[in-house]
Motif scaffolding. Structure first.
Motif, PDB file in Angstrom:
ATOM      1  N   ARG A 159       0.753  -1.111   0.114  1.00 50.87           N
ATOM      2  CA  ARG A 159       0.031   0.119  -0.136  1.00 50.87           C
ATOM      3  C   ARG A 159       0.853   1.366   0.044  1.00 50.87           C
ATOM      4  O   ARG A 159       0.682   2.041  -0.923  1.00 50.87           O
ATOM      5  CB  ARG A 159      -0.933   0.106   1.214  1.00 50.87           C
ATOM      6  N   ALA A 163       1.032   3.840  -2.888  1.00 51.64           N
ATOM      7  CA  ALA A 163       0.789   5.213  -2.816  1.00 51.64           C
ATOM      8  C   ALA A 163       1.846   6.237  -3.383  1.00 51.64           C
ATOM      9  O   ALA A 163       1.738   7.280  -4.043  1.00 51.64           O
ATOM     10  CB  ALA A 163       0.742   5.516  -1.397  1.00 51.64           C
ATOM     11  N   HIS A 184      -4.431  -1.768  -8.358  1.00 51.15           N
ATOM     12  CA  HIS A 184      -4.350  -0.075  -7.888  1.00 51.15           C
ATOM     13  C   HIS A 184      -4.894   0.602  -8.901  1.00 51.15           C
ATOM     14  O   HIS A 184      -4.434   0.621 -10.134  1.00 51.15           O
ATOM     15  CB  HIS A 184      -3.044   0.168  -7.555  1.00 51.15           C
ATOM     16  N   GLY A 242      -6.857   6.072  -6.159  1.00 57.09           N
ATOM     17  CA  GLY A 242      -5.944   5.918  -5.009  1.00 57.09           C
ATOM     18  C   GLY A 242      -6.304   4.494  -4.481  1.00 57.09           C
ATOM     19  O   GLY A 242      -5.547   4.380  -3.238  1.00 57.09           O
TER      20      GLY A 242
END
Lengths: 255, 255
Positions: A159, A163, A184, A242
């Motif tokens: 994660r 990001a 994603h 996101g």
């Protein structure tokens, strides 16, 4: 840009129907004609089919469309080249081995400023931003963990890494090691979970209908993830910018 | 045991003719029916086709036989399982990336006592002695050189490593990174260099003849390496036990 297709199931399932619609977008119903590829996990094994011909006319795509390979994790990609020329080395999905498992990655988007590759273990063979990011991602995982960590730990790091990448550009990606499939979304990804009672589905890109109830059991769970919905009579869920989802045993979860 | 097929050329050439004879040995003219695979290098790119069905009847083998992929380095393998069950993960050739290049490896033989894998970088996904040796070999290369060394250095180390492996059992192998193809003989490997004036060749395993002069130019050099000769009207050279040859631009050399 490109388009992505993924499948994750709780029992080995073939992707012939979804692939038939998807591959039409490679030079027929859409302009993603700069090569295509698909990776199938079968237990620990993995096979990739790649071609730089448009998927709408590639003989290898014709084989994949007609040869029902049963798999629990599949990632496919059709390419509209933006970074890197049309060549086999630049054709997604990419594959590497880490911790005694194959990892497969495909990307849709553009990253102008990819993170620097400071390790020596994973290096791109071609010259796409996508393969570069894949190598960076595996290098970070290999740096953090000598062997497979607990999944919660692994997903937490994934994660973070996703990001980080997402701050650098458009990063819609799919990643699988055969145990699960991570998706994603930066800008555009949709998914659907098919389960009992199974019904009929009709392709957007070709006038073909399948009745899934003929091919499934009550227990089957099949998630299909795609840049744009592949069928026009089912409800697909858009992912949020996101958002990272892990698909396992045919169901999505938020890591 | 298994059988190996390799090709190395100075211009991209298809392997359809040789492959047609070779694949018959996977369940038709011979008993190597526990899966098969073939890897093609195209520039820096590389694609593998793998199947656990016998090559004589596999739809993927049918595609490879009819789809002329032009390549300068090809490695193929048909399997008669000895170590490791029949599965995709155990199907040769195996592929890894090192120094930003793909490396492809296939093995024929048995190694009772493979060297210990003490590194963390390359790990087997399946459970064959062959993939184990491939990982060991790449680990040693990665340990010795951070990046591509001068070729003389690389080949000298390769010779050492092959000799080490050869002491542990029967190790006929082929290894390629797309720039050259290394063939090591423990017990059985033959090769032929085809060059002008090109003539006709007739397969051992199927009554098919090709006139290479129709498909070649005066400058073409094509080396084919196989466990057993594939044609019955040409002279194949047997390699000696312990011999390592590097094929580059269609010609063998002793490193």
């Amino acid at each position: 840009m490109c388009q992505l297709l993924g499948m994750n199931c709780n029992v080995p399932t073939d992707i012939c129907f979804s692939f038939e619609g998807f591959r039409r977008r490679g030079g027929d119903t859409d302009h993603h004609r700069d090569g295509w590829g698909i990776g199938f996990f079968e237990d620990r094994g993995c096979r990739l089919f790649l071609d730089y011909q448009p998927s709408a006319i590639s003989p290898i795509a014709e084989l994949v469309r007609n040869y029902p390979i049963k798999s629990t994790n599949v990632i496919a990609h059709i390419r509209k080249a933006t970074v890197g020329e049309v060549s086999l080395a630049n054709t997604h999905p990419f594959r590497r081995e880490l911790w005694g498992r194959y990892w497969v990655f495909a990307h849709n988007g553009d990253v102008k400023d990819p993170p620097r590759l400071d390790g020596h273990r994973f290096r791109p063979v071609g010259n796409t931003d996508s393969e570069h990011m894949f190598c960076w991602l595996l290098e970070r995982l290999a740096e953090r963990f000598v062997d497979f960590p607990a999944e919660a730990e692994l997903f937490a790091v994934l994660r973070e890494l996703a990001a980080d990448l997402a701050q650098r550009g458009v990063v819609n990606f799919m990643l699988s090691n055969g145990q699960w499939l991570a998706a994603h979304c930066s800008t555009r990804l949709h998914y659907i979970v098919r389960q009992a009672p199974f019904g009929c589905a009709h392709l957007v890109d070709n006038d073909i209908t399948v009745d899934f109830s003929e091919y499934t059991t009550q227990r089957d769970l099949v998630s299909v993830i795609a840049t744009q919905p592949l069928t026009d009579n089912e409800v697909w869920t858009p992912m949020a910018p996101g958002e990272l989802l892990i698909f396992r045993d045919g169901m999505p979860m938020r890591p």
